[in-house]
Design a protein around this motif. Sequence first.
Motif, PDB file in Angstrom:
ATOM      1  N   SER A 112       0.834  -1.212   0.000  1.00 19.27           N
ATOM      2  CA  SER A 112       0.000   0.000   0.000  1.00 19.27           C
ATOM      3  C   SER A 112       0.860   1.251   0.000  1.00 19.27           C
ATOM      4  O   SER A 112       0.596   2.204  -0.738  1.00 19.27           O
ATOM      5  CB  SER A 112      -0.924  -0.004   1.217  1.00 19.27           C
ATOM      6  N   ALA A 113       1.901   1.261   0.836  1.00 18.21           N
ATOM      7  CA  ALA A 113       2.770   2.430   0.900  1.00 18.21           C
ATOM      8  C   ALA A 113       3.638   2.530  -0.348  1.00 18.21           C
ATOM      9  O   ALA A 113       3.876   3.625  -0.863  1.00 18.21           O
ATOM     10  CB  ALA A 113       3.642   2.362   2.147  1.00 18.21           C
ATOM     11  N   ARG A 114       4.118   1.384  -0.848  1.00 18.88           N
ATOM     12  CA  ARG A 114       5.043   1.409  -1.986  1.00 18.88           C
ATOM     13  C   ARG A 114       4.340   1.683  -3.302  1.00 18.88           C
ATOM     14  O   ARG A 114       4.842   2.419  -4.146  1.00 18.88           O
ATOM     15  CB  ARG A 114       5.797   0.081  -2.078  1.00 18.88           C
ATOM     16  N   PHE A 115       3.183   1.058  -3.498  1.00 18.07           N
ATOM     17  CA  PHE A 115       2.552   1.109  -4.816  1.00 18.07           C
ATOM     18  C   PHE A 115       1.140   1.706  -4.814  1.00 18.07           C
ATOM     19  O   PHE A 115       0.530   1.846  -5.867  1.00 18.07           O
ATOM     20  CB  PHE A 115       2.480  -0.303  -5.414  1.00 18.07           C
ATOM     21  N   GLY A 116       0.606   2.018  -3.628  1.00 18.17           N
ATOM     22  CA  GLY A 116      -0.747   2.567  -3.564  1.00 18.17           C
ATOM     23  C   GLY A 116      -1.822   1.534  -3.785  1.00 18.17           C
ATOM     24  O   GLY A 116      -2.953   1.875  -4.154  1.00 18.17           O
ATOM     25  N   VAL A 117      -1.496   0.255  -3.557  1.00 19.00           N
ATOM     26  CA  VAL A 117      -2.467  -0.825  -3.738  1.00 19.00           C
ATOM     27  C   VAL A 117      -3.295  -0.987  -2.465  1.00 19.00           C
ATOM     28  O   VAL A 117      -2.756  -1.024  -1.363  1.00 19.00           O
ATOM     29  CB  VAL A 117      -1.756  -2.155  -4.059  1.00 19.00           C
ATOM     30  N   ILE A 118      -4.607  -1.088  -2.611  1.00 21.75           N
ATOM     31  CA  ILE A 118      -5.504  -1.248  -1.473  1.00 21.75           C
ATOM     32  C   ILE A 118      -6.285  -2.552  -1.628  1.00 21.75           C
ATOM     33  O   ILE A 118      -6.832  -2.842  -2.698  1.00 21.75           O
ATOM     34  CB  ILE A 118      -6.474  -0.063  -1.357  1.00 21.75           C
ATOM     35  N   LYS A 119      -6.311  -3.329  -0.553  1.00 20.64           N
ATOM     36  CA  LYS A 119      -7.074  -4.565  -0.504  1.00 20.64           C
ATOM     37  C   LYS A 119      -7.643  -4.668   0.900  1.00 20.64           C
ATOM     38  O   LYS A 119      -6.914  -4.534   1.880  1.00 20.64           O
ATOM     39  CB  LYS A 119      -6.182  -5.767  -0.819  1.00 20.64           C
TER      40      LYS A 119
ATOM     41  N   MET B  31      -6.568   0.663  -6.672  1.00 22.23           N
ATOM     42  CA  MET B  31      -5.491   1.610  -6.458  1.00 22.23           C
ATOM     43  C   MET B  31      -5.976   2.830  -5.683  1.00 22.23           C
ATOM     44  O   MET B  31      -7.121   3.262  -5.827  1.00 22.23           O
ATOM     45  CB  MET B  31      -4.893   2.063  -7.795  1.00 22.23           C
ATOM     46  N   MET B  32      -5.096   3.369  -4.879  1.00 18.84           N
ATOM     47  CA  MET B  32      -5.378   4.631  -4.215  1.00 18.84           C
ATOM     48  C   MET B  32      -5.684   5.674  -5.291  1.00 18.84           C
ATOM     49  O   MET B  32      -4.985   5.752  -6.305  1.00 18.84           O
ATOM     50  CB  MET B  32      -4.155   5.046  -3.377  1.00 18.84           C
ATOM     51  N   GLY B  33      -6.728   6.427  -5.103  1.00 24.18           N
ATOM     52  CA  GLY B  33      -7.145   7.390  -6.117  1.00 24.18           C
ATOM     53  C   GLY B  33      -8.294   6.892  -6.971  1.00 24.18           C
ATOM     54  O   GLY B  33      -8.864   7.655  -7.758  1.00 24.18           O
ATOM     55  N   ASP B  34      -8.642   5.603  -6.826  1.00 30.51           N
ATOM     56  CA  ASP B  34      -9.771   5.042  -7.568  1.00 30.51           C
ATOM     57  C   ASP B  34     -11.054   5.445  -6.837  1.00 30.51           C
ATOM     58  O   ASP B  34     -11.519   4.774  -5.922  1.00 30.51           O
ATOM     59  CB  ASP B  34      -9.638   3.517  -7.632  1.00 30.51           C
ATOM     60  N   ARG B  35     -11.633   6.545  -7.266  1.00 32.23           N
ATOM     61  CA  ARG B  35     -12.758   7.120  -6.539  1.00 32.23           C
ATOM     62  C   ARG B  35     -13.993   6.217  -6.555  1.00 32.23           C
ATOM     63  O   ARG B  35     -14.742   6.161  -5.576  1.00 32.23           O
ATOM     64  CB  ARG B  35     -13.086   8.501  -7.108  1.00 32.23           C
TER      65      ARG B  35
ATOM     66  N   ALA C 281     -11.843   9.794   2.018  1.00 28.83           N
ATOM     67  CA  ALA C 281     -11.362  10.961   1.265  1.00 28.83           C
ATOM     68  C   ALA C 281      -9.847  11.096   1.337  1.00 28.83           C
ATOM     69  O   ALA C 281      -9.227  11.676   0.440  1.00 28.83           O
ATOM     70  CB  ALA C 281     -12.036  12.226   1.797  1.00 28.83           C
ATOM     71  N   SER C 282      -9.236  10.554   2.397  1.00 26.37           N
ATOM     72  CA  SER C 282      -7.778  10.664   2.535  1.00 26.37           C
ATOM     73  C   SER C 282      -7.041   9.775   1.551  1.00 26.37           C
ATOM     74  O   SER C 282      -5.821   9.855   1.434  1.00 26.37           O
ATOM     75  CB  SER C 282      -7.355  10.291   3.959  1.00 26.37           C
ATOM     76  N   LEU C 283      -7.770   8.916   0.820  1.00 29.06           N
ATOM     77  CA  LEU C 283      -7.166   8.014  -0.158  1.00 29.06           C
ATOM     78  C   LEU C 283      -7.540   8.392  -1.590  1.00 29.06           C
ATOM     79  O   LEU C 283      -7.241   7.661  -2.518  1.00 29.06           O
ATOM     80  CB  LEU C 283      -7.617   6.573   0.119  1.00 29.06           C
ATOM     81  N   ALA C 284      -8.188   9.546  -1.724  1.00 26.50           N
ATOM     82  CA  ALA C 284      -8.719   9.930  -3.035  1.00 26.50           C
ATOM     83  C   ALA C 284      -7.642  10.383  -4.006  1.00 26.50           C
ATOM     84  O   ALA C 284      -7.847  10.354  -5.219  1.00 26.50           O
ATOM     85  CB  ALA C 284      -9.774  11.017  -2.872  1.00 26.50           C
ATOM     86  N   THR C 285      -6.513  10.836  -3.500  1.00 28.94           N
ATOM     87  CA  THR C 285      -5.409  11.259  -4.360  1.00 28.94           C
ATOM     88  C   THR C 285      -4.115  10.630  -3.857  1.00 28.94           C
ATOM     89  O   THR C 285      -3.998  10.243  -2.689  1.00 28.94           O
ATOM     90  CB  THR C 285      -5.250  12.789  -4.355  1.00 28.94           C
ATOM     91  N   LYS C 286      -3.135  10.543  -4.746  1.00 28.18           N
ATOM     92  CA  LYS C 286      -1.855   9.952  -4.379  1.00 28.18           C
ATOM     93  C   LYS C 286      -0.904  11.033  -3.880  1.00 28.18           C
ATOM     94  O   LYS C 286      -0.638  11.998  -4.576  1.00 28.18           O
ATOM     95  CB  LYS C 286      -1.237   9.235  -5.580  1.00 28.18           C
ATOM     96  N   SER C 287      -0.432  10.851  -2.656  1.00 21.96           N
ATOM     97  CA  SER C 287       0.568  11.742  -2.083  1.00 21.96           C
ATOM     98  C   SER C 287       1.277  10.986  -0.981  1.00 21.96           C
ATOM     99  O   SER C 287       0.868   9.892  -0.584  1.00 21.96           O
ATOM    100  CB  SER C 287      -0.094  13.008  -1.513  1.00 21.96           C
ATOM    101  N   ALA C 288       2.361  11.572  -0.462  1.00 21.99           N
ATOM    102  CA  ALA C 288       3.123  10.894   0.592  1.00 21.99           C
ATOM    103  C   ALA C 288       2.275  10.689   1.838  1.00 21.99           C
ATOM    104  O   ALA C 288       2.267   9.617   2.447  1.00 21.99           O
ATOM    105  CB  ALA C 288       4.376  11.700   0.924  1.00 21.99           C
ATOM    106  N   SER C 289       1.525  11.728   2.222  1.00 18.95           N
ATOM    107  CA  SER C 289       0.699  11.605   3.425  1.00 18.95           C
ATOM    108  C   SER C 289      -0.430  10.609   3.218  1.00 18.95           C
ATOM    109  O   SER C 289      -0.768   9.837   4.121  1.00 18.95           O
ATOM    110  CB  SER C 289       0.128  12.975   3.810  1.00 18.95           C
TER     111      SER C 289
ATOM    112  N   GLY D  97      -0.263   8.104   1.217  1.00 23.48           N
ATOM    113  CA  GLY D  97       0.380   6.792   1.211  1.00 23.48           C
ATOM    114  C   GLY D  97       0.511   6.237   2.610  1.00 23.48           C
ATOM    115  O   GLY D  97       0.363   5.036   2.834  1.00 23.48           O
ATOM    116  N   ALA D  98       0.789   7.121   3.567  1.00 27.40           N
ATOM    117  CA  ALA D  98       0.860   6.693   4.967  1.00 27.40           C
ATOM    118  C   ALA D  98      -0.497   6.209   5.450  1.00 27.40           C
ATOM    119  O   ALA D  98      -0.599   5.234   6.206  1.00 27.40           O
ATOM    120  CB  ALA D  98       1.359   7.841   5.841  1.00 27.40           C
ATOM    121  N   GLN D  99      -1.570   6.865   5.013  1.00 30.31           N
ATOM    122  CA  GLN D  99      -2.917   6.438   5.377  1.00 30.31           C
ATOM    123  C   GLN D  99      -3.241   5.077   4.760  1.00 30.31           C
ATOM    124  O   GLN D  99      -3.853   4.221   5.403  1.00 30.31           O
ATOM    125  CB  GLN D  99      -3.945   7.469   4.914  1.00 30.31           C
ATOM    126  N   ALA D 100      -2.821   4.875   3.514  1.00 31.93           N
ATOM    127  CA  ALA D 100      -3.046   3.586   2.857  1.00 31.93           C
ATOM    128  C   ALA D 100      -2.286   2.480   3.569  1.00 31.93           C
ATOM    129  O   ALA D 100      -2.783   1.358   3.708  1.00 31.93           O
ATOM    130  CB  ALA D 100      -2.615   3.667   1.392  1.00 31.93           C
TER     131      ALA D 100
END
Length: 310
Positions: A182-189, A203-207, A225-233, A235-238
């Motif tokens: 999740s942190a490396r690639f933005g993958v959510i499961k 993927m993170m950002g997949d609304r 909403a904290s996963l709606a866009t890709k950013s470092a912060s 990524g920490a949430q993901a």
Amino acid sequence: MTACAGLHQPFKALTSYAYWHKTRMRDFVDKLATPVNMIFGDSGAHSARTLGVHLTLEEYAAWCRKWDDQLSLYANLDVIGGPEATWRNQRQLEDVHGLKPIPVFHTGDPWEWLERYLDEGYTYIALGKLLGNPVKEVLPWIAKAFRIAQGRAVFHGFGMTLWSALREFPFYSVDSSTWGQSARFGVIKLFDPNAGTWTPRFMMGDRAALLRHRELIRAHHIDPASLATKSASNGAQASLLACLTWRRAEEYIRARHGPITVPPGRRNPLTRAGRTAAPGLHLYLATASVTSIQRAAAGIHAARQEASTP
């Protein structure tokens, strides 16, 4: 949707000598936000070779001894494809260095080596080299290991997060590095405890996916909403979401199999120096990143506090 379960469990992480040999483990554990922690030490011999890290039995023994207070347990310096060398390392760590590592038995090793560990009184054994094997081959192998050890020992599964295996076999403990994707690639499961299954990856950002799974995400104390866009912060949430969802899965499997206890025996690595062995299942988060583990512990601590607030 039920709030995230398993938050009362100690925080559990697997640390590898190959990546963590320069880390002051006392400082690392002291800085974790979670008050109770279970830290599993592993040699990471394969990773050490690929990283060019010099690793000898003496150096690994010194690392285990130095941080014995911080490590809940530590594994033998195993040799893949070398059951006799693995056995020799196990006994040297015990007899020469005064340590109590958990022994390791690999897929592909002759079954008499597992019998040898059992006959010698080892009641907690790690199963290694599970990754990379076809499911149709690894499941019967695991089944045979459990049949041979029934009533005499319990198992740790290195890298064992194959869901069908966790549902079927009562592992005492396993570890997972997949949560770090999740942190490396933005993958959510996500794990859904009501269905007992995992959602498809997205993927993170997949609304659209975030909207579809919004209640499940909120049950993890995470704002979709904290996963709606890709950013470092974000990524920490993901990463935190991944950590918490494995907590849900751990709790589900623990309830499915009931308490799993280590049979009594003189070679239990968990009870050295008067320690106690809590019933399993225990799922350790594995990663090369100190920061990722610290963030995960902080997130679990925050979620625990939020869940306990009236």
